[in-house]
Design a protein around this motif. Structure first.
Motif, PDB file in Angstrom:
ATOM      1  N   ILE A  79      40.594  30.407  35.361  1.00 27.02           N
ATOM      2  CA  ILE A  79      41.603  30.121  34.333  1.00 27.02           C
ATOM      3  C   ILE A  79      42.348  28.857  34.765  1.00 27.02           C
ATOM      4  O   ILE A  79      42.814  28.762  35.902  1.00 27.02           O
ATOM      5  N   ILE A  80      42.470  27.903  33.864  1.00 27.49           N
ATOM      6  CA  ILE A  80      43.225  26.680  34.138  1.00 27.49           C
ATOM      7  C   ILE A  80      44.522  26.756  33.343  1.00 27.49           C
ATOM      8  O   ILE A  80      44.493  26.890  32.121  1.00 27.49           O
ATOM      9  N   LEU A  81      45.637  26.694  34.050  1.00 30.67           N
ATOM     10  CA  LEU A  81      46.956  26.721  33.406  1.00 30.67           C
ATOM     11  C   LEU A  81      47.558  25.327  33.430  1.00 30.67           C
ATOM     12  O   LEU A  81      47.606  24.683  34.477  1.00 30.67           O
ATOM     13  N   VAL A  82      48.025  24.865  32.279  1.00 30.65           N
ATOM     14  CA  VAL A  82      48.728  23.591  32.161  1.00 30.65           C
ATOM     15  C   VAL A  82      50.214  23.913  32.194  1.00 30.65           C
ATOM     16  O   VAL A  82      50.706  24.709  31.395  1.00 30.65           O
ATOM     17  N   LEU A  83      50.923  23.288  33.139  1.00 32.04           N
ATOM     18  CA  LEU A  83      52.338  23.587  33.370  1.00 32.04           C
ATOM     19  C   LEU A  83      53.163  22.306  33.449  1.00 32.04           C
ATOM     20  O   LEU A  83      52.630  21.253  33.798  1.00 32.04           O
ATOM     21  N   ASP A  84      54.459  22.452  33.203  1.00 27.95           N
ATOM     22  CA  ASP A  84      55.354  21.338  33.477  1.00 27.95           C
ATOM     23  C   ASP A  84      55.674  21.337  34.972  1.00 27.95           C
ATOM     24  O   ASP A  84      55.208  22.186  35.716  1.00 27.95           O
ATOM     25  N   GLY A  85      56.473  20.400  35.411  1.00 28.76           N
ATOM     26  CA  GLY A  85      56.770  20.253  36.835  1.00 28.76           C
ATOM     27  C   GLY A  85      58.000  20.992  37.313  1.00 28.76           C
ATOM     28  O   GLY A  85      58.634  20.569  38.277  1.00 28.76           O
ATOM     29  N   ALA A  86      58.344  22.109  36.671  1.00 31.39           N
ATOM     30  CA  ALA A  86      59.512  22.883  37.110  1.00 31.39           C
ATOM     31  C   ALA A  86      59.361  23.260  38.584  1.00 31.39           C
ATOM     32  O   ALA A  86      58.252  23.516  39.064  1.00 31.39           O
ATOM     33  N   GLY A  87      60.460  23.308  39.285  1.00 30.23           N
ATOM     34  CA  GLY A  87      60.444  23.568  40.721  1.00 30.23           C
ATOM     35  C   GLY A  87      59.750  24.865  41.109  1.00 30.23           C
ATOM     36  O   GLY A  87      59.070  24.926  42.128  1.00 30.23           O
ATOM     37  N   TRP A  88      59.891  25.905  40.285  1.00 31.37           N
ATOM     38  CA  TRP A  88      59.251  27.186  40.601  1.00 31.37           C
ATOM     39  C   TRP A  88      57.754  27.149  40.327  1.00 31.37           C
ATOM     40  O   TRP A  88      57.035  28.031  40.746  1.00 31.37           O
ATOM     41  N   HIS A  89      57.267  26.116  39.608  1.00 32.08           N
ATOM     42  CA  HIS A  89      55.823  25.948  39.398  1.00 32.08           C
ATOM     43  C   HIS A  89      55.185  25.178  40.555  1.00 32.08           C
ATOM     44  O   HIS A  89      54.017  25.385  40.857  1.00 32.08           O
ATOM     45  N   THR A  90      55.931  24.252  41.129  1.00 36.14           N
ATOM     46  CA  THR A  90      55.368  23.308  42.091  1.00 36.14           C
ATOM     47  C   THR A  90      55.695  23.612  43.546  1.00 36.14           C
ATOM     48  O   THR A  90      55.180  22.933  44.423  1.00 36.14           O
ATOM     49  N   THR A  91      56.512  24.601  43.811  1.00 39.94           N
ATOM     50  CA  THR A  91      56.913  24.889  45.179  1.00 39.94           C
ATOM     51  C   THR A  91      55.733  25.325  46.044  1.00 39.94           C
ATOM     52  O   THR A  91      54.858  26.053  45.581  1.00 39.94           O
ATOM     53  N   PRO A  92      55.713  24.903  47.305  1.00 40.07           N
ATOM     54  CA  PRO A  92      54.663  25.378  48.208  1.00 40.07           C
ATOM     55  C   PRO A  92      54.799  26.875  48.515  1.00 40.07           C
ATOM     56  O   PRO A  92      53.873  27.477  49.056  1.00 40.07           O
TER      57      PRO A  92
END
Length: 125
Positions: A79-92
């Motif tokens: 599954i490929i999810l397209v997301l914005d760059g919100a901090g909770w999406h991009t955090t390690p």
């Protein structure tokens, strides 16, 4: 995938006033929010939705894991999810489930978000 805040911001206040006079009313501002986590397929319009009281890394992690299980993501299905760059999406600190790949949109580009177009298309029908 995208999140949206929904809720109430009631303004409560009452006062008696003389007829013809503008009353001054003390008010008590209150906020009650829920966050809608929405996953939508641009091809089919099918979606999955969760309501949570907050939006943060832990909440997104929990929703992402449930989404992966419910869609059968894994070795047999990607599954490929397209997301914005919100901090909770991009955090390690976020651990993407097996079978789910996250693709991030450029900053300030809601017009590229497939989930945004689905909402706009739905409003016009």
């Amino acid at each position: 995938m995208d999140e949206h805040r929904v809720g109430l911001k009631p303004i409560v206040g009452r006062v008696w006033a003389e007829r013809g006079k503008a009353p001054t009313v003390p008010v008590q501002h209150r906020y009650q929010w829920l966050y809608l986590y929405a996953f939508a397929s641009p091809q089919t319009g099918e979606g999955q939705y969760w309501l949570l009281p907050c939006v943060n890394t832990d909440a997104f992690q929990a929703v992402l894991e449930r989404f992966a299980v419910s869609t059968g993501a894994g070795q047999e299905r990607e599954i490929i999810l397209v997301l914005d760059g919100a901090g909770w999406h991009t955090t390690p600190l976020l651990h993407c489930p097996n079978g789910v790949t996250l693709i991030f949109l450029p900053p300030y580009s809601p017009e590229l978000q497939p989930a945004e177009r689905l909402v706009d298309d739905h409003r016009h029908h």
